[in-house]
Design a protein around this motif. Structure first.
Motif, short mmCIF file in Angstrom:
data_model
loop_
_atom_site.label_atom_id
_atom_site.label_comp_id
_atom_site.label_asym_id
_atom_site.label_seq_id
_atom_site.Cartn_x
_atom_site.Cartn_y
_atom_site.Cartn_z
N ARG A 45 26.37 35.82 40.06
CA ARG A 45 27.63 36.55 40.04
C ARG A 45 27.92 37.28 38.86
NH1 ARG A 45 32.93 32.65 40.92
NH2 ARG A 45 31.23 31.94 42.64
N ASP A 46 28.10 38.78 39.29
CA ASP A 46 28.40 39.71 38.17
C ASP A 46 29.69 40.27 38.16
OD1 ASP A 46 25.09 40.63 38.88
OD2 ASP A 46 25.63 39.44 37.49
N LEU A 47 30.12 40.53 36.88
CA LEU A 47 31.36 41.20 36.76
C LEU A 47 31.49 42.88 37.50
CD1 LEU A 47 34.27 41.51 35.22
CD2 LEU A 47 32.88 42.66 33.22
N VAL A 48 32.47 43.12 38.10
CA VAL A 48 32.75 44.21 38.82
C VAL A 48 33.74 45.11 38.09
CG1 VAL A 48 33.53 45.41 40.81
CG2 VAL A 48 32.29 43.37 41.13
N ALA A 49 34.90 44.62 37.75
CA ALA A 49 35.95 45.19 36.75
C ALA A 49 36.89 44.07 36.16
CB ALA A 49 36.77 46.29 37.87
N LEU A 50 37.63 44.56 35.14
CA LEU A 50 38.27 43.62 34.57
C LEU A 50 39.55 44.48 34.04
CD1 LEU A 50 38.22 40.82 33.20
CD2 LEU A 50 37.46 41.56 31.24
N ILE A 51 40.78 43.62 34.03
CA ILE A 51 41.95 44.44 33.47
C ILE A 51 42.74 43.33 32.44
CG2 ILE A 51 43.42 43.94 35.52
CD1 ILE A 51 44.75 46.65 35.08
N THR A 52 43.05 43.95 31.56
CA THR A 52 44.00 43.02 30.53
C THR A 52 45.21 43.19 30.84
OG1 THR A 52 44.28 44.69 28.62
CG2 THR A 52 42.15 43.29 28.73
N ASN A 53 46.05 42.23 30.19
CA ASN A 53 47.44 42.22 30.38
C ASN A 53 48.30 43.54 29.70
OD1 ASN A 53 47.69 39.96 31.26
ND2 ASN A 53 48.78 38.92 29.80
N GLY A 54 47.41 44.44 28.77
CA GLY A 54 47.74 45.39 28.15
C GLY A 54 47.28 46.79 28.97
N GLY A 55 46.70 46.38 30.12
CA GLY A 55 46.29 47.58 30.82
C GLY A 55 44.87 48.17 30.70
N ASP A 56 44.30 47.58 29.63
CA ASP A 56 42.82 48.09 29.57
C ASP A 56 41.92 47.62 30.41
OD1 ASP A 56 43.24 47.33 26.04
OD2 ASP A 56 43.62 49.35 26.95
N THR A 57 40.97 48.55 30.98
CA THR A 57 40.04 48.40 32.12
C THR A 57 38.65 48.57 31.81
OG1 THR A 57 40.14 50.60 33.06
CG2 THR A 57 41.64 48.99 33.94
N LYS A 58 37.68 47.77 32.52
CA LYS A 58 36.49 47.76 32.04
C LYS A 58 35.79 47.83 33.69
CE LYS A 58 32.66 44.88 29.97
NZ LYS A 58 31.98 46.07 29.27
N TYR A 59 34.73 48.62 33.86
CA TYR A 59 34.02 48.66 35.10
C TYR A 59 32.53 48.52 34.83
CZ TYR A 59 38.29 50.58 37.00
OH TYR A 59 39.68 50.75 37.45
N VAL A 60 31.87 47.87 35.86
CA VAL A 60 30.39 48.03 35.62
C VAL A 60 29.88 49.54 36.08
CG1 VAL A 60 30.13 47.14 38.05
CG2 VAL A 60 28.18 46.82 36.42
N ASP A 61 28.84 49.80 35.60
CA ASP A 61 28.44 51.40 35.82
C ASP A 61 28.28 51.63 37.19
OD1 ASP A 61 26.31 51.59 32.63
OD2 ASP A 61 28.58 51.90 33.01
N SER A 62 27.85 50.61 37.93
CA SER A 62 27.65 51.01 39.23
C SER A 62 28.97 51.19 40.14
CB SER A 62 26.89 49.81 39.97
OG SER A 62 27.49 48.53 40.07
N VAL A 63 30.05 50.99 39.65
CA VAL A 63 31.09 51.21 40.48
C VAL A 63 32.18 52.10 39.72
CG1 VAL A 63 30.86 49.01 41.62
CG2 VAL A 63 32.73 49.17 39.48
N GLN A 64 31.67 52.60 38.68
CA GLN A 64 32.59 53.51 37.81
C GLN A 64 32.77 54.85 38.60
OE1 GLN A 64 33.51 52.98 34.67
NE2 GLN A 64 35.17 54.70 34.68
N GLY A 65 34.06 55.18 39.00
CA GLY A 65 34.44 56.57 39.56
C GLY A 65 34.66 55.94 41.13
N ARG A 66 34.25 54.84 41.56
CA ARG A 66 34.37 54.64 43.01
C ARG A 66 35.47 53.27 43.21
NH1 ARG A 66 30.39 52.37 45.83
NH2 ARG A 66 29.49 51.50 44.05
#
Length: 114
Positions: A45-66
């Motif tokens: 199980r791998d991370l795809v995307a994450l969002i904090t309460n402050g609105g910061d986001t993080k994406y795995v490279d393979s889905v960035q932009g999609r």
């Protein structure tokens, strides 16, 4: 306790779009981050995307932009565009809480195939 329920998975063709939803209930005020993970058959199980309460986001490279992750109070979304066969997986919603750590939903299947 926080409970999570995902919806929105399905079968789509390559290049199409899909929107996943996750509804949180219970002690939602204990949540300080939410995200989406996915697990393909035979893989971890791998991370795809994450969002904090402050609105910061993080994406795995393979889905960035999609893919785009967003949150509105007790609802979490994952807008997925230009889907590829390698995006096929069971997608899980997760919430990180101050009380019980990580909480998981039951998963929703996304299949990308022509």
């Amino acid at each position: 306790q926080v409970q999570l329920v995902e919806s929105g998975g399905g079968l789509v063709q390559p290049g199409e779009s899909l929107r996943l939803s996750c509804t949180a209930s219970g002690n939602i005020f204990s949540i300080y981050a939410m995200g989406w993970y996915r697990q393909a058959p035979g893989k971890e199980r791998d991370l795809v995307a994450l969002i904090t309460n402050g609105g910061d986001t993080k994406y795995v490279d393979s889905v960035q932009g999609r893919f785009t992750i967003s949150r509105d109070k007790d609802a979490l979304y994952l807008q997925m565009s230009n889907l590829k066969p390698e995006d096929t997986a069971l997608y899980y919603c997760t919430a990180v809480t101050t009380t019980t750590g990580a909480v998981w939903g039951q998963g929703t299947q996304v299949t990308v195939s022509s």
